[in-house]
Design a protein around this motif. Sequence first.
Motif, mmCIF file in Angstrom:
data_model
loop_
_atom_site.group_PDB
_atom_site.id
_atom_site.type_symbol
_atom_site.label_atom_id
_atom_site.label_comp_id
_atom_site.label_asym_id
_atom_site.label_seq_id
_atom_site.Cartn_x
_atom_site.Cartn_y
_atom_site.Cartn_z
ATOM 1 N N ALA A 19 97.119 81.602 96.551
ATOM 2 C CA ALA A 19 97.596 82.939 96.929
ATOM 3 C C ALA A 19 98.926 83.242 96.249
ATOM 4 C CB ALA A 19 97.737 83.034 98.452
ATOM 5 N N ALA A 20 99.786 82.221 96.179
ATOM 6 C CA ALA A 20 101.080 82.415 95.511
ATOM 7 C C ALA A 20 100.891 82.741 94.038
ATOM 8 C CB ALA A 20 101.943 81.165 95.678
ATOM 9 N N ARG A 22 98.246 84.097 92.611
ATOM 10 C CA ARG A 22 97.664 85.439 92.474
ATOM 11 C C ARG A 22 98.737 86.509 92.595
ATOM 12 N NH1 ARG A 22 93.463 83.132 95.591
ATOM 13 N NH2 ARG A 22 94.340 84.032 97.517
ATOM 14 N N THR A 23 99.630 86.339 93.550
ATOM 15 C CA THR A 23 100.697 87.323 93.731
ATOM 16 C C THR A 23 101.636 87.329 92.538
ATOM 17 O OG1 THR A 23 100.603 87.107 96.139
ATOM 18 C CG2 THR A 23 102.614 88.044 95.210
ATOM 19 N N THR A 26 100.803 89.391 89.542
ATOM 20 C CA THR A 26 100.840 90.858 89.666
ATOM 21 C C THR A 26 102.243 91.429 89.532
ATOM 22 O OG1 THR A 26 101.158 90.852 92.081
ATOM 23 C CG2 THR A 26 98.885 90.720 91.252
ATOM 24 N N ILE A 27 103.265 90.584 89.390
ATOM 25 C CA ILE A 27 104.653 91.053 89.392
ATOM 26 C C ILE A 27 105.144 91.234 87.959
ATOM 27 C CG2 ILE A 27 107.004 90.616 90.176
ATOM 28 C CD1 ILE A 27 105.838 88.745 92.305
ATOM 29 N N VAL A 305 110.675 88.534 98.536
ATOM 30 C CA VAL A 305 109.425 88.066 99.118
ATOM 31 C C VAL A 305 109.455 88.149 100.639
ATOM 32 C CG1 VAL A 305 107.945 86.035 99.431
ATOM 33 C CG2 VAL A 305 108.850 86.591 97.158
ATOM 34 N N ASP A 308 109.260 91.686 102.185
ATOM 35 C CA ASP A 308 108.112 92.516 101.772
ATOM 36 C C ASP A 308 108.557 93.661 100.871
ATOM 37 O OD1 ASP A 308 105.966 91.160 103.020
ATOM 38 O OD2 ASP A 308 106.474 92.069 104.951
ATOM 39 N N LEU A 345 107.480 82.416 96.928
ATOM 40 C CA LEU A 345 106.105 82.596 97.388
ATOM 41 C C LEU A 345 105.519 81.309 97.945
ATOM 42 C CD1 LEU A 345 104.848 84.777 94.404
ATOM 43 C CD2 LEU A 345 105.055 85.553 96.783
#
Length: 410
Positions: A19-20, A22-23, A26-27, A305, A308, A345
């Motif tokens: 998950a980390a 994947r995030t 996107t940044i 992070v 949010d 993350l």
Amino acid sequence: MTYEQARAAYADWGVDTEAALRTLATIPISMHCWQGDDVKGFEAATGTSGGGIQATGNHPGRARTPDELRADLEFAYAMIPGRHRLNLHACYLDSDERPDRDAIEFRHFAPWVEWAQGQGVKLDFNPTFFAHEKADDNLTLAHPDKGIRDFWIEHGRRCREIADAMGAAQSGECVNNIWVPDGSKDNPVDRIGARRRLEASLDAMLDGPRDNVLDAVECKLFGIGVEAMTVGSHEFYMGYAIRKGTALCLDMGHFHPTENVADKVSAVALSVQDILLHVSRPMRWDSDHVILLDDSIRAMAQELVFGDLLGRVRIGLDFFDATISRTAAWVIGTRNMQKALLEALLMPRDRLVAAEEALDFTTRLMLTEELKSLPAAAVWAEFCAREERPVGAELVQSLSGYQSTVAARG
């Protein structure tokens, strides 16, 4: 340690490394064009640099043309995992014409747009309020001379038009960041007069909506030649952003050396919807050194992070060092920002927040200290491997090899 071992180690803490990753993918980070040529640009210089804008050093390999700069950028992006942006200053036009700043148009930047589309890179933009004869007094939008103010207002308007066209061409937002060098070397007697002129000029410059533009205003503590008073201080621009609905740019090199800029983000976020972050490393006063993976960068990443705020904060870079390889500076700085984000993350956020809300500060301290021993480097290496980007000795060899090809530029 292998990635699978690292993944299992983090799972013991309740952290999903997939998950980390994947995030993180996107940044986007907006890489600044001016590291590549020491903030010189590609127009005929008509004034001094002004406002503390100065790159020191004479390392060989400075880009001298738009094509050289784009080649350097292409190499740098090839060393950095993920998809990123380019932050372009108005003085980096690519045209046989040499219009003055109040006459620039989108067509003068068309080669940059075409190149960016081919590279899959999106553009951000900045008016250039320095290195011009009408900025040599370190006054532009706040100048007492209406004619000079009008010149710079028109420059700013045209930059918004260009940014809007860039945004339309890339089917997305173009951040238009406004920084001016205005200030006083010695103690002024009419500070509010200068700030009223700056406010009025900004209002005129930003009049009317631009569908594809996010306007940002950037504060500064002081610069060379404006030691006594900076017109566009943090307080001035924070108030302006709240009243006018612009984004606020926080540059990590623009505050007092003892200030924690990461602490400002959540405070500002309660009143300002959009924030632009310029990541740099201050040393003593107002320096723009290549960022390290240090406590200040880690604190900033954790704030983004845990708060949010990744959807509301645009991350850009702002440093220029001519004592080292300019392409290496881009790569090191961008990757360090990504590493800091990845570390944040990979933290067990819910567990840490729960301990804090329970006033269990002992557990909070134990957790934050034990986390420092977890194998974040293995997760980073996996991210780079999936993106086919080098790490370790291979990265060093790639950076050194490219530098050898551009060293003859002088």
